[in-house]
Design a protein around this motif. Structure first.
Motif, PDB file in Angstrom:
ATOM      1  N   HIS A  32       7.869   5.828   2.715  1.00  0.00           N
ATOM      2  CA  HIS A  32       7.640   4.404   2.498  1.00  0.00           C
ATOM      3  C   HIS A  32       8.092   3.966   1.110  1.00  0.00           C
ATOM      4  CE1 HIS A  32       4.893   5.036   5.884  1.00  0.00           C
ATOM      5  NE2 HIS A  32       4.864   3.729   6.054  1.00  0.00           N
ATOM      6  N   ALA A  96       3.316  -4.228  -1.108  1.00  0.00           N
ATOM      7  CA  ALA A  96       3.753  -4.160   0.275  1.00  0.00           C
ATOM      8  C   ALA A  96       4.425  -2.822   0.539  1.00  0.00           C
ATOM      9  CB  ALA A  96       4.718  -5.299   0.583  1.00  0.00           C
ATOM     10  N   SER A  98       7.057  -0.499   3.199  1.00  0.00           N
ATOM     11  CA  SER A  98       8.140  -0.575   4.175  1.00  0.00           C
ATOM     12  C   SER A  98       8.629   0.822   4.525  1.00  0.00           C
ATOM     13  CB  SER A  98       9.306  -1.388   3.611  1.00  0.00           C
ATOM     14  OG  SER A  98      10.421  -1.337   4.488  1.00  0.00           O
ATOM     15  N   TRP A 110      15.713  -4.333  -1.346  1.00  0.00           N
ATOM     16  CA  TRP A 110      14.284  -4.069  -1.492  1.00  0.00           C
ATOM     17  C   TRP A 110      13.452  -5.333  -1.641  1.00  0.00           C
ATOM     18  CZ3 TRP A 110      11.555  -5.671  -5.718  1.00  0.00           C
ATOM     19  CH2 TRP A 110      12.226  -5.848  -6.934  1.00  0.00           C
ATOM     20  N   TYR A 116       9.252  -5.584   5.047  1.00  0.00           N
ATOM     21  CA  TYR A 116       7.929  -5.030   4.761  1.00  0.00           C
ATOM     22  C   TYR A 116       6.959  -5.392   5.883  1.00  0.00           C
ATOM     23  CZ  TYR A 116       9.845  -3.928   0.267  1.00  0.00           C
ATOM     24  OH  TYR A 116      10.625  -3.399  -0.727  1.00  0.00           O
ATOM     25  N   TRP A 119       1.019  -5.484   4.022  1.00  0.00           N
ATOM     26  CA  TRP A 119       0.800  -6.223   2.784  1.00  0.00           C
ATOM     27  C   TRP A 119      -0.668  -6.126   2.367  1.00  0.00           C
ATOM     28  CZ3 TRP A 119       4.703  -8.988   0.231  1.00  0.00           C
ATOM     29  CH2 TRP A 119       5.910  -9.073   0.913  1.00  0.00           C
TER      30      TRP A 119
END
Length: 129
Positions: A32, A96, A98, A110, A116, A119
């Motif tokens: 991530h 956040a 992703s 990014w 993402y 959150w």
């Protein structure tokens, strides 16, 4: 399930510093990317800094040299150290997560909020002149 919890916001005068923390669970460094975004009142959310998965940090031009993002390997807390704060840094700050494998250090990748999926609730930062 990924969970992100921010803390550390507040009100400061210009030129001072603040540290924000994002406690991350369910997301690993090798899979991530974790980013900090901010949203000034009435404006769109914008990328501030990121630690790209299995790579390193990247920053928005507006904060380079003033902000530092870091990761604690033991606690999996992602911190944002903000120095020399200015009124234009005011906003709600979000972290956040992703899993997008196409995220790189390039800002246009990014800082894209669409990449993402998870959150935090956000923390307010207010800088007065």
């Amino acid at each position: 399930q990924v969970q992100l919890v921010e803390s550390g916001g507040g009100s400061v005068q210009a030129g001072r510093s603040l540290n924000l923390s994002c406690a991350v669970s369910g997301a690993a460094y090798v899979t991530h990317s974790i980013a900090w975004f901010r949203q000034p009142a009435g404006q769109a959310r914008e990328g501030v800094a990121v630690i790209v998965y299995n790579a390193g940090p990247a920053y928005a031009d507006s904060v380079k040299g003033r902000f530092t993002i870091s990761r604690d390997r033991v606690t999996n807390i992602y911190s944002l150290k903000m120095n020399d704060l200015q009124p234009e840094d005011t906003g709600i700050y979000y972290c956040a997560a992703s899993r997008d494998v196409w995220i790189t250090g390039a800002y246009e990748t990014w800082a894209d909020v669409q990449r993402y999926t998870d959150w935090g609730q956000g923390t307010q930062v207010t800088v007065s002149s």
